[in-house]
Motif scaffolding. Structure first.
Motif, mmCIF file in Angstrom:
data_model
loop_
_atom_site.group_PDB
_atom_site.id
_atom_site.type_symbol
_atom_site.label_atom_id
_atom_site.label_comp_id
_atom_site.label_asym_id
_atom_site.label_seq_id
_atom_site.Cartn_x
_atom_site.Cartn_y
_atom_site.Cartn_z
ATOM 1 N N SER A 180 3.129 14.431 -16.298
ATOM 2 C CA SER A 180 3.896 15.618 -16.698
ATOM 3 C C SER A 180 3.850 16.679 -15.609
ATOM 4 O O SER A 180 2.928 16.705 -14.787
ATOM 5 N N ILE A 216 3.486 19.372 -12.896
ATOM 6 C CA ILE A 216 3.140 19.404 -11.472
ATOM 7 C C ILE A 216 2.637 18.032 -11.012
ATOM 8 O O ILE A 216 2.991 17.563 -9.921
ATOM 9 N N ASP A 257 -3.465 9.397 -16.359
ATOM 10 C CA ASP A 257 -3.268 10.418 -17.411
ATOM 11 C C ASP A 257 -3.797 9.865 -18.734
ATOM 12 O O ASP A 257 -3.903 8.646 -18.906
ATOM 13 N N ASN A 268 -5.458 17.049 -10.487
ATOM 14 C CA ASN A 268 -4.457 17.969 -11.041
ATOM 15 C C ASN A 268 -4.568 18.181 -12.545
ATOM 16 O O ASN A 268 -4.192 19.242 -13.047
ATOM 17 N N TYR A 304 -10.158 30.107 -18.880
ATOM 18 C CA TYR A 304 -9.323 29.398 -17.901
ATOM 19 C C TYR A 304 -9.626 29.905 -16.486
ATOM 20 O O TYR A 304 -9.809 29.113 -15.560
ATOM 21 N N THR A 331 6.630 24.239 -16.409
ATOM 22 C CA THR A 331 6.210 22.882 -16.801
ATOM 23 C C THR A 331 5.941 22.879 -18.310
ATOM 24 O O THR A 331 5.832 23.951 -18.927
ATOM 25 N N LYS A 386 2.391 23.930 -24.794
ATOM 26 C CA LYS A 386 1.215 23.325 -25.433
ATOM 27 C C LYS A 386 0.178 24.384 -25.803
ATOM 28 O O LYS A 386 -0.987 24.071 -25.977
HETATM 29 N N1 LIG Z 1 2.280 25.404 -14.956
HETATM 30 C C1 LIG Z 1 1.723 26.477 -14.391
HETATM 31 O O1 LIG Z 1 2.263 27.603 -14.427
HETATM 32 C C2 LIG Z 1 0.391 26.337 -13.678
HETATM 33 C C3 LIG Z 1 -0.043 27.422 -12.920
HETATM 34 C C4 LIG Z 1 -1.255 27.332 -12.251
HETATM 35 C C5 LIG Z 1 -2.001 26.163 -12.323
HETATM 36 N N2 LIG Z 1 -1.553 25.131 -13.085
HETATM 37 C C6 LIG Z 1 -2.396 23.936 -13.122
HETATM 38 O O2 LIG Z 1 -1.658 22.806 -12.705
HETATM 39 C C7 LIG Z 1 -2.160 21.623 -13.333
HETATM 40 C C8 LIG Z 1 -1.017 20.856 -13.980
HETATM 41 O O3 LIG Z 1 -0.434 21.699 -14.960
HETATM 42 P P1 LIG Z 1 1.029 21.474 -15.549
HETATM 43 O O4 LIG Z 1 1.624 22.814 -15.694
HETATM 44 O O5 LIG Z 1 1.745 20.408 -14.809
HETATM 45 O O6 LIG Z 1 0.618 20.976 -17.018
HETATM 46 P P2 LIG Z 1 1.199 19.809 -17.957
HETATM 47 O O7 LIG Z 1 0.647 20.123 -19.303
HETATM 48 O O8 LIG Z 1 2.668 19.674 -17.793
HETATM 49 O O9 LIG Z 1 0.503 18.500 -17.377
HETATM 50 C C9 LIG Z 1 -0.885 18.308 -17.458
HETATM 51 C C10 LIG Z 1 -1.162 16.822 -17.587
HETATM 52 O O10 LIG Z 1 -2.589 16.653 -17.655
HETATM 53 C C11 LIG Z 1 -2.844 15.634 -18.632
HETATM 54 N N3 LIG Z 1 -4.203 15.753 -19.151
HETATM 55 C C12 LIG Z 1 -4.690 16.670 -20.032
HETATM 56 N N4 LIG Z 1 -5.968 16.385 -20.329
HETATM 57 C C13 LIG Z 1 -6.298 15.263 -19.620
HETATM 58 C C14 LIG Z 1 -7.481 14.492 -19.510
HETATM 59 N N5 LIG Z 1 -8.592 14.785 -20.215
HETATM 60 N N6 LIG Z 1 -7.469 13.421 -18.676
HETATM 61 C C15 LIG Z 1 -6.354 13.104 -17.980
HETATM 62 N N7 LIG Z 1 -5.204 13.786 -18.058
HETATM 63 C C16 LIG Z 1 -5.181 14.860 -18.873
HETATM 64 C C17 LIG Z 1 -1.788 15.873 -19.700
HETATM 65 O O11 LIG Z 1 -1.615 14.727 -20.520
HETATM 66 C C18 LIG Z 1 -0.572 16.198 -18.856
HETATM 67 O O12 LIG Z 1 0.176 15.063 -18.533
HETATM 68 C C19 LIG Z 1 -3.239 22.099 -14.315
HETATM 69 O O13 LIG Z 1 -4.507 21.941 -13.719
HETATM 70 C C20 LIG Z 1 -2.910 23.567 -14.509
HETATM 71 O O14 LIG Z 1 -4.033 24.317 -14.881
HETATM 72 C C21 LIG Z 1 -0.376 25.180 -13.755
#
Ligand SMILES: NC(=O)c1ccc[n+]([C@@H]2O[C@H](COP(=O)([O-])OP(=O)(O)OC[C@H]3O[C@@H](n4cnc5c(N)ncnc54)[C@H](O)[C@@H]3O)[C@@H](O)[C@H]2O)c1
Length: 264
Positions: free
Chosen positions: A16, A18, A37, A90, A155, A192, A197
């Motif tokens: 999903s 990033i 994942d 990630n 967080y 994203t 969620k």
């Molecule tokens: N979206 C934003 O604005 C943003 C900003 C800063 C940092 N981030 C960071 O980027 C990363 C990705 O975030 P995103 O926005 O793509 O989120 P997302 O929710 O779209 O994707 C996260 C993925 O991680 C997987 N996941 C969750 N728990 C897990 C586990 N225990 N083992 C394996 N996989 C697991 C989920 O199933 C999902 O596919 C995260 O670390 C998030 O903190 C996101």
């Protein structure tokens, strides 16, 4: 010739957002990608889409909080694809709420994925990368790992922790002369599914940007990002491709901020 041609990469949380974008762009640039994942259908879809686009990928079901599963994932990757060169740590979740009301259970759930998962992946990737002759470990932190955000203390604690973890391990690797680089990436507001969620307490932390059951990244970014828009997953993934590639051979212990100017 792709920018990461011949390299093998594991991308956690690759089903999903990033992580999906990182998996797809790394594959487009020539890497063989292991999409990992807990989300089996999403991960299988991403691996299939990469293959349909002419890339090389497979999906492995993986909870990043399980040390024994990390050992299996790294061993399977190295034996199936002849080595491990890139790890994108990630996978992550964002749980909000005021500190005084935050439960220890939520604190542990978040630190288990956002910190323990990063530690375990890094720990088990290092010997495999040493055996492969080089490595790049990319740790997905956040703007929330650089400055505090009200209602997001748990967080922020996890994202700040992995920022300094990355630097300390980068220094260890440099001292050992292992040719393994470690860097953190700090996205701003990226559009994203993570924003759909969120718990009610997390929504409350984002005030006017919270609509219904989600936080609207466009509204949030219009207030936080000087460029006036939310980032796309590809905006982050191109930074990850750079850090994974040999173009970044002198880059280690650094933090790549990709946030539309939010922290400028
Ligand atoms: N979206 C934003 O604005 C943003 C900003 C800063 C940092 N981030 C960071 O980027 C990363 C990705 O975030 P995103 O926005 O793509 O989120 P997302 O929710 O779209 O994707 C996260 C993925 O991680 C997987 N996941 C969750 N728990 C897990 C586990 N225990 N083992 C394996 N996989 C697991 C989920 O199933 C999902 O596919 C995260 O670390 C998030 O903190 C996101």
């Amino acid at each position: 010739m792709g920018r990461v041609e011949g390299k093998t990469a594991i991308v956690t949380g690759g089903a999903s957002g990033i992580g999906e974008a990182c998996a797809k762009l790394l594959a487009q640039e020539g890497a063989t990608v292991v999409v990992s994942d807990i989300d089996r259908s999403g991960g299988a879809r991403v691996a299939k889409e990469i293959e349909e686009a002419g890339g090389k990928a497979c999906f492995l079901e993986h909870d990043v909080t399980s040390e024994s599963r990390w050992q299996e994932i790294v061993a399977e990757t190295a034996s199936a694809f002849g080595g491990l060169h890139v790890l994108v740590n990630n996978a992550g979740i964002g749980v909000g709420g005021l500190c005084e009301h935050f439960s220890l259970e939520d604190w542990h759930r978040q630190t288990a994925i956002n910190i323990d998962g990063v530690f375990l992946g890094t720990k088990h990737a290092i010997p495999a990368m040493r055996a492969a002759g080089s490595g790049s470990i990319v740790i997905m932190s956040s703007g929330a790992g650089l400055s505090g955000a009200p209602g997001m203390s748990g967080y922020c604690a996890t994202k700040g922790a992995v920022r300094l973890f990355a630097k300390a391990v980068a220094l260890e690797m440099a001292q050992l002369g292992d040719n393994i680089r470690v860097n953190s990436v700090h996205p701003g507001v990226i559009d994203t599914p993570i924003w759909t969620k969120v718990t009610p307490e997390t929504r409350a932390a984002f005030g006017a940007a919270a609509t219904g059951n989600a936080v609207d990244p466009a509204v949030l970014a219009s207030a936080m990002a000087p460029v006036g828009r939310a980032g796309t997953p590809d905006d982050i993934a191109w930074g990850v491709v750079y850090l994974a590639s040999d173009e970044a051979r002198y880059v280690t212990g650094s933090e790549l901020v990709i946030d539309g100017g939010a922290t400028a």
